[in-house]
Design an enzyme around this catalytic site. Sequence first.
Site, mmCIF file in Angstrom:
data_model
loop_
_atom_site.group_PDB
_atom_site.id
_atom_site.type_symbol
_atom_site.label_atom_id
_atom_site.label_comp_id
_atom_site.label_asym_id
_atom_site.label_seq_id
_atom_site.Cartn_x
_atom_site.Cartn_y
_atom_site.Cartn_z
ATOM 1 N N ASP A 138 0.862 -1.179 0.000
ATOM 2 C CA ASP A 138 0.000 0.000 0.000
ATOM 3 C C ASP A 138 0.900 1.231 0.000
ATOM 4 O O ASP A 138 1.994 1.205 0.582
ATOM 5 C CB ASP A 138 -0.931 0.033 1.216
ATOM 6 C CG ASP A 138 -1.926 1.186 1.123
ATOM 7 O OD1 ASP A 138 -2.820 1.124 0.256
ATOM 8 O OD2 ASP A 138 -1.813 2.142 1.905
ATOM 9 N N GLU A 181 0.841 5.627 0.495
ATOM 10 C CA GLU A 181 0.130 6.859 0.793
ATOM 11 C C GLU A 181 0.734 7.936 -0.109
ATOM 12 O O GLU A 181 1.966 8.036 -0.229
ATOM 13 C CB GLU A 181 0.270 7.259 2.266
ATOM 14 C CG GLU A 181 -0.372 6.278 3.230
ATOM 15 C CD GLU A 181 -1.860 6.068 2.987
ATOM 16 O OE1 GLU A 181 -2.538 7.018 2.546
ATOM 17 O OE2 GLU A 181 -2.351 4.953 3.243
ATOM 18 N N HIS A 203 -5.554 4.243 6.848
ATOM 19 C CA HIS A 203 -4.943 5.078 5.821
ATOM 20 C C HIS A 203 -3.456 5.258 6.091
ATOM 21 O O HIS A 203 -2.888 6.321 5.838
ATOM 22 C CB HIS A 203 -5.636 6.443 5.711
ATOM 23 C CG HIS A 203 -7.014 6.372 5.147
ATOM 24 N ND1 HIS A 203 -7.279 5.966 3.853
ATOM 25 C CD2 HIS A 203 -8.217 6.642 5.688
ATOM 26 C CE1 HIS A 203 -8.573 6.000 3.625
ATOM 27 N NE2 HIS A 203 -9.169 6.396 4.733
#
Length: 310
Positions: free
Chosen positions: A23, A25, A162
Amino acid sequence: MKGSREFKGNSLLEDVSDYVAIDLETIGLDPMYDDIIEFGAVKVSNGIIIDKFQSLINPGYEISPFIATLTGISNEMLASAPSLVPTLSKFIEFLGNYTIVGHNVNFDINFIYDACVNNLGVAFSNNFIDTMRLSRRIFPEEKHHRLSDVSKRFSIGENVEHRALSDAIKAHECYESIKKFLAENNISFSSLYPHTTYKHSSIRAKDIVPTIDVPRDTSPFFKKIFVFTGTLEHKTRKEAMQMVVNLGGLCGDRVTKQTDFLVLGNTDYCKTIKDGKSSKQKRAEQLKLSGSNIEILSENAFYDMMASEI
């Protein structure tokens, strides 16, 4: 679109035992203009995490309050973080030749690909598996397929932080749960592949009604509401709207609580816009921070999204 990323890997719907779940950000959704501010990854063998990678990235400037609020990553946290190039090299070494797993991972792959080409002079060609795409194929009757929705569906826990590493771990858990679900229900991965290919070149913008047979039962865009703001650079707004309806979506004129996607065009033409954001974009950001399902896409990210299902 993939045509501009010649050596990009393939999006797979497969069962693999060894992979790396990732993942990122970022400060936005367009690899051309936006930067990565965090990498997260877990290396998996036979369902077990055997190694982890996590690092913040200092983009060289302060991020906006909106991104800081959304991600929980502050400018103070980024101030002492390393720069992109050395961390990217370590991240690519960690990924090796493994198949990549992630949620809505096509966007992450595009960021990695462009970062590798622009900073390391090499293409990133690993194949990838998208748990969002899998969820859409397996549960077409469900309206939402966010990481939190898939996690809740498999009783993994719906809290999504997140943050790159925790979301990479959650994507890994979702993928393992999906594999188990398919096995228990005698569903093969091969049966999830679409049977018909739809080409962008077949789209003609005359009236905003479908010009092809809309794949209503499988399209992730079925009844999703798209709103556009600003002037698009690569297509007319009518052509872009045609792309949406040809994939089963809907178009709206205003951003409301029912809007699923806002696509950002160039707003420089409008002298009344302040802070570089249209009223539609400001409304969408307010809704997103309050927990709405709306996603804000750049024009390029919109095309990438369309291409991922064609």
